[in-house]
Design a protein around this motif. Structure first.
Motif, PDB file in Angstrom:
ATOM      1  N   THR A   1      -4.473  -7.441 -40.165  1.00  0.00           N
ATOM      2  CA  THR A   1      -5.024  -8.537 -40.962  1.00  0.00           C
ATOM      3  C   THR A   1      -6.465  -8.288 -41.392  1.00  0.00           C
ATOM      4  OG1 THR A   1      -5.619  -9.665 -38.889  1.00  0.00           O
ATOM      5  CG2 THR A   1      -3.539 -10.295 -39.925  1.00  0.00           C
ATOM      6  N   ARG A   2      -7.192  -7.463 -40.660  1.00  0.00           N
ATOM      7  CA  ARG A   2      -8.592  -7.226 -41.019  1.00  0.00           C
ATOM      8  C   ARG A   2      -8.731  -6.499 -42.360  1.00  0.00           C
ATOM      9  NH1 ARG A   2     -11.155  -2.575 -37.222  1.00  0.00           N
ATOM     10  NH2 ARG A   2     -12.698  -2.705 -38.876  1.00  0.00           N
ATOM     11  N   LEU A   3      -7.625  -5.933 -42.875  1.00  0.00           N
ATOM     12  CA  LEU A   3      -7.656  -5.245 -44.171  1.00  0.00           C
ATOM     13  C   LEU A   3      -7.104  -6.111 -45.302  1.00  0.00           C
ATOM     14  CD1 LEU A   3      -6.521  -1.606 -43.231  1.00  0.00           C
ATOM     15  CD2 LEU A   3      -8.846  -2.462 -43.600  1.00  0.00           C
ATOM     16  N   ASP A   4      -6.963  -7.415 -45.064  1.00  0.00           N
ATOM     17  CA  ASP A   4      -6.392  -8.310 -46.075  1.00  0.00           C
ATOM     18  C   ASP A   4      -7.062  -8.166 -47.434  1.00  0.00           C
ATOM     19  OD1 ASP A   4      -4.492  -9.312 -44.419  1.00  0.00           O
ATOM     20  OD2 ASP A   4      -5.437 -11.254 -44.080  1.00  0.00           O
ATOM     21  N   GLU A   5      -8.374  -8.109 -47.428  1.00  0.00           N
ATOM     22  CA  GLU A   5      -9.111  -8.068 -48.693  1.00  0.00           C
ATOM     23  C   GLU A   5      -8.749  -6.825 -49.495  1.00  0.00           C
ATOM     24  OE1 GLU A   5     -11.442 -10.018 -51.359  1.00  0.00           O
ATOM     25  OE2 GLU A   5     -10.989 -10.733 -49.325  1.00  0.00           O
ATOM     26  N   SER A   6      -8.521  -5.710 -48.808  1.00  0.00           N
ATOM     27  CA  SER A   6      -8.180  -4.459 -49.489  1.00  0.00           C
ATOM     28  C   SER A   6      -6.790  -4.512 -50.114  1.00  0.00           C
ATOM     29  CB  SER A   6      -8.235  -3.285 -48.497  1.00  0.00           C
ATOM     30  OG  SER A   6      -9.503  -3.185 -47.904  1.00  0.00           O
ATOM     31  N   TRP A   7      -5.916  -5.357 -49.564  1.00  0.00           N
ATOM     32  CA  TRP A   7      -4.533  -5.410 -50.024  1.00  0.00           C
ATOM     33  C   TRP A   7      -4.274  -6.554 -50.997  1.00  0.00           C
ATOM     34  CZ3 TRP A   7      -0.368  -2.167 -48.643  1.00  0.00           C
ATOM     35  CH2 TRP A   7      -0.712  -1.143 -47.770  1.00  0.00           C
ATOM     36  N   THR A   8      -5.280  -7.328 -51.351  1.00  0.00           N
ATOM     37  CA  THR A   8      -5.170  -8.438 -52.304  1.00  0.00           C
ATOM     38  C   THR A   8      -3.920  -9.281 -52.062  1.00  0.00           C
ATOM     39  OG1 THR A   8      -4.099  -7.016 -53.976  1.00  0.00           O
ATOM     40  CG2 THR A   8      -6.507  -7.245 -54.093  1.00  0.00           C
ATOM     41  N   ILE A   9      -3.825  -9.845 -50.858  1.00  0.00           N
ATOM     42  CA  ILE A   9      -2.698 -10.708 -50.501  1.00  0.00           C
ATOM     43  C   ILE A   9      -2.778 -12.007 -51.297  1.00  0.00           C
ATOM     44  CG2 ILE A   9      -1.545 -11.902 -48.614  1.00  0.00           C
ATOM     45  CD1 ILE A   9      -1.548  -8.892 -48.329  1.00  0.00           C
ATOM     46  N   ASP A  10      -1.648 -12.447 -51.883  1.00  0.00           N
ATOM     47  CA  ASP A  10      -1.670 -13.700 -52.629  1.00  0.00           C
ATOM     48  C   ASP A  10      -1.444 -14.885 -51.699  1.00  0.00           C
ATOM     49  OD1 ASP A  10       1.016 -13.472 -52.076  1.00  0.00           O
ATOM     50  OD2 ASP A  10       1.683 -14.016 -54.080  1.00  0.00           O
ATOM     51  N   ILE A  11      -1.617 -16.097 -52.234  1.00  0.00           N
ATOM     52  CA  ILE A  11      -1.522 -17.313 -51.423  1.00  0.00           C
ATOM     53  C   ILE A  11      -0.151 -17.446 -50.773  1.00  0.00           C
ATOM     54  CG2 ILE A  11      -1.424 -19.847 -51.579  1.00  0.00           C
ATOM     55  CD1 ILE A  11      -3.767 -19.749 -53.473  1.00  0.00           C
ATOM     56  N   LYS A  12       0.912 -17.076 -51.502  1.00  0.00           N
ATOM     57  CA  LYS A  12       2.279 -17.216 -50.963  1.00  0.00           C
ATOM     58  C   LYS A  12       2.603 -16.142 -49.932  1.00  0.00           C
ATOM     59  CE  LYS A  12       4.493 -16.837 -54.848  1.00  0.00           C
ATOM     60  NZ  LYS A  12       3.376 -16.375 -55.693  1.00  0.00           N
ATOM     61  N   LYS A  13       1.714 -15.151 -49.807  1.00  0.00           N
ATOM     62  CA  LYS A  13       1.951 -14.014 -48.900  1.00  0.00           C
ATOM     63  C   LYS A  13       3.278 -13.334 -49.217  1.00  0.00           C
ATOM     64  CE  LYS A  13       0.857 -16.700 -45.422  1.00  0.00           C
ATOM     65  NZ  LYS A  13       0.618 -17.275 -44.093  1.00  0.00           N
ATOM     66  N   SER A  14       3.536 -13.214 -50.516  1.00  0.00           N
ATOM     67  CA  SER A  14       4.757 -12.545 -50.959  1.00  0.00           C
ATOM     68  C   SER A  14       4.437 -11.368 -51.882  1.00  0.00           C
ATOM     69  CB  SER A  14       5.663 -13.535 -51.713  1.00  0.00           C
ATOM     70  OG  SER A  14       5.015 -14.029 -52.863  1.00  0.00           O
ATOM     71  N   ARG A  15       3.171 -11.038 -52.006  1.00  0.00           N
ATOM     72  CA  ARG A  15       2.760  -9.916 -52.840  1.00  0.00           C
ATOM     73  C   ARG A  15       1.576  -9.211 -52.175  1.00  0.00           C
ATOM     74  NH1 ARG A  15      -1.183  -9.039 -56.326  1.00  0.00           N
ATOM     75  NH2 ARG A  15      -1.860 -11.217 -56.239  1.00  0.00           N
ATOM     76  N   ALA A  16       1.585  -7.889 -52.243  1.00  0.00           N
ATOM     77  CA  ALA A  16       0.476  -7.100 -51.709  1.00  0.00           C
ATOM     78  C   ALA A  16       0.330  -5.848 -52.557  1.00  0.00           C
ATOM     79  CB  ALA A  16       0.728  -6.732 -50.247  1.00  0.00           C
ATOM     80  N   SER A  17      -0.892  -5.458 -52.818  1.00  0.00           N
ATOM     81  CA  SER A  17      -1.155  -4.255 -53.609  1.00  0.00           C
ATOM     82  C   SER A  17      -1.960  -3.282 -52.759  1.00  0.00           C
ATOM     83  CB  SER A  17      -1.931  -4.626 -54.878  1.00  0.00           C
ATOM     84  OG  SER A  17      -2.219  -3.473 -55.636  1.00  0.00           O
TER      85      SER A  17
END
Length: 475
Positions: free
Chosen positions: A299-315
């Motif tokens: 979870t500490r890398l959330d910002e790097s993965w651009t998680i969306d609000i629905k937590k159904s997309r990650a880049s």
């Protein structure tokens, strides 16, 4: 905020994230349409909340994305409970128990519209005790109730309402069994196995990598370090469909076809966030249809993965994409080998196949083998004038082979593709006919006959009857 794009399954998954963060080992989901006002409930046995914690949890943006999350805390923006719930209903009620003491609060959009103000209702103990499903709460735990289900029911009434809901609940079960499969199977280190049920039916973990099958290939793991945190990449090659049991094949195919399911599977602390995508590094195709890459990040890398609000997309960040591109190059050849290996093996096993494959100057074509004993025997028994007609017929069959249609069927429902085969009642008649065509009552050779039989694949389901016929009639 109701229109962020939640579906029923992504909304409920967001609620289960909260249950997991509360260290729940059981979550029960109920959808009751028998009441005058239908209700959907999610009940867990987590640690629950006291009055202050509950009010804070009901506040929009209760914790920001920059806040450091503890291991096992699957929250992100502090919005999930509210945005997920109110995307499906107009009335959200939460009852939480700690040491048998109930605390309850409610968002009612009708009240907010009426008063034109952000008002939250705090229910007293007696009001909380009257709520549906509250009796199922244990000493500690949380009950989430959705009422005024305007989005979920889609304004459908009568018997059709049950059909719509049953369809959605089926999709919900499949989604949760995949997204939380590592929690359902108990493989998350440091926490107990999670049990989830939908209307009393327990969900089984859906492993997208088919790891229980011995034919699944597990390739070497890759480790990438980003800002001191480890990102793990584990490539897999699924077995050829011929090595899957009927149950396994149906299980995976019912959750979308194999081409759509290929790609990277992104996990955030063991929770599946996004899948079935190569992130535009390569197009999806046949050569990678059996390839999967499990990618784990904390979870500490959330910002790097651009998680969306629905937590159904990650880049994935650049470092991960670059390494993934290298991994794809390694696994695509392996996937192609597995996918094509079965067909090649069938060709190699037959000395004189009915069909032959040619690769000429970069082009591939398939042709009937005019030297096949069956073709040669039929041609030899024809008069000269009829041989030309046979030649035209065979050329027409080859030229009209529906390659595009075969490709489409094999790509989507390979196991459903079946050529016509001889029934048990027809076996002896067909064997007699082949014997007469090939040998014309003389020079009978059992081994040659067996080779022709294998090449036609007429009798794959009746090998015992074929061998018995050869022993009785040809030896």
């Amino acid at each position: 905020m109701r229109d962020l794009g939640y579906s029923l399954e992504t909304a409920v998954a967001d609620l289960l994230d909260n249950s997991i963060s509360a260290e729940a080992t059981e979550a029960r989901i109920f959808c009751d349409l028998t009441q005058q006002s239908p209700v959907l409930a999610v009940i867990d046995n987590g640690k629950g909340m006291d009055a202050d914690e509950l009010i804070e949890a009901m506040r929009y943006g209760s914790s920001g994305p920059a806040e450091q999350r503890l291991p096992g805390d699957l929250g992100r923006f502090g919005l999930g409970l509210k945005t997920a719930s109110l995307s499906q209903c107009r009335r959200l009620t939460v009852v939480s128990a700690q040491n048998n003491v109930l605390h309850s609060a409610e968002w009612d959009l009708n009240l907010i519209d009426e008063r034109d103000d952000w008002l939250i209702s705090v229910l007293d103990n007696e009001e909380a005790r009257q709520l549906p499903f509250v009796e199922m709460l244990g000493k500690n735990g949380t009950l989430i109730l959705w009422r005024d289900l305007d989005r979920l029911l889609e304004d459908v009434t009568g018997p059709e309402q049950h059909e719509v809901i049953n369809e959605k609940l089926d999709a919900l079960g499949k989604h949760l069994s995949l997204v939380f499969h590592r929690y359902l199977s108990g493989e998350i280190r440091g926490r107990k196995k999670l049990s989830v049920s939908v209307n009393g039916h327990n969900l089984e973990a859906c492993d997208p990598f088919c790891r229980s099958n011995s034919a699944t290939q597990r390739l070497p793991e890759e480790i990438i370090r980003i800002d001191g945190a480890r990102v793990k990449m584990q490539p897999y090659i699924l077995p050829h469909h011929g090595k899957l049991s009927a149950t396994e094949y149906d299980y995976y195919q019912s959750r979308s076809d194999f081409i759509s399911n290929q790609g990277a599977y992104i996990y955030r602390d063991g929770r599946l966030m996004a899948w079935g995508d190569w992130f535009r590094l390569i197009p999806k195709g046949e050569n990678t249809k059996l390839a999967r890459v499990q990618i784990d990040f904390p979870t500490r890398l959330d910002e790097s993965w651009t998680i969306d609000i629905k937590k159904s997309r990650a880049s994935p960040p650049l470092q991960v994409r670059n390494r993934l591109k290298q991994v794809i190059g390694k696994i695509s050849d392996r996937s192609t080998t597995v996918h094509r290996g079965r067909g090649k093996k069938l060709f190699d096993e037959i000395k004189t196949p009915v069909w032959e494959r040619y690769a000429d100057q970069g082009q591939i074509r398939y042709s009937l083998n005019r030297k096949h004993p069956l073709v040669a025997a039929v041609e030899a028994n024809l008069e000269d004038g009829s041989r030309g007609s046979l030649d035209i017929l065979l050329q027409a069959i080859v030229a009209s082979l529906p390659i595009e249609m075969i490709y489409s069927d094999c790509a989507t429902d390979l196991k459903d593709v079946r050529q016509s085969q001889v029934t048990e009642d027809e076996v002896i008649d067909k064997l007699e006919a082949l014997k007469d065509i090939l040998f014309d009552g003389k020079n009978i050779n059992a081994e040659n006959f067996r080779e022709v039989i294998n090449s036609t694949r007429f009798f794959e389901a009746h090998s015992d009857m074929v061998e018995r016929f050869i022993k009785e009639k040809l030896i």
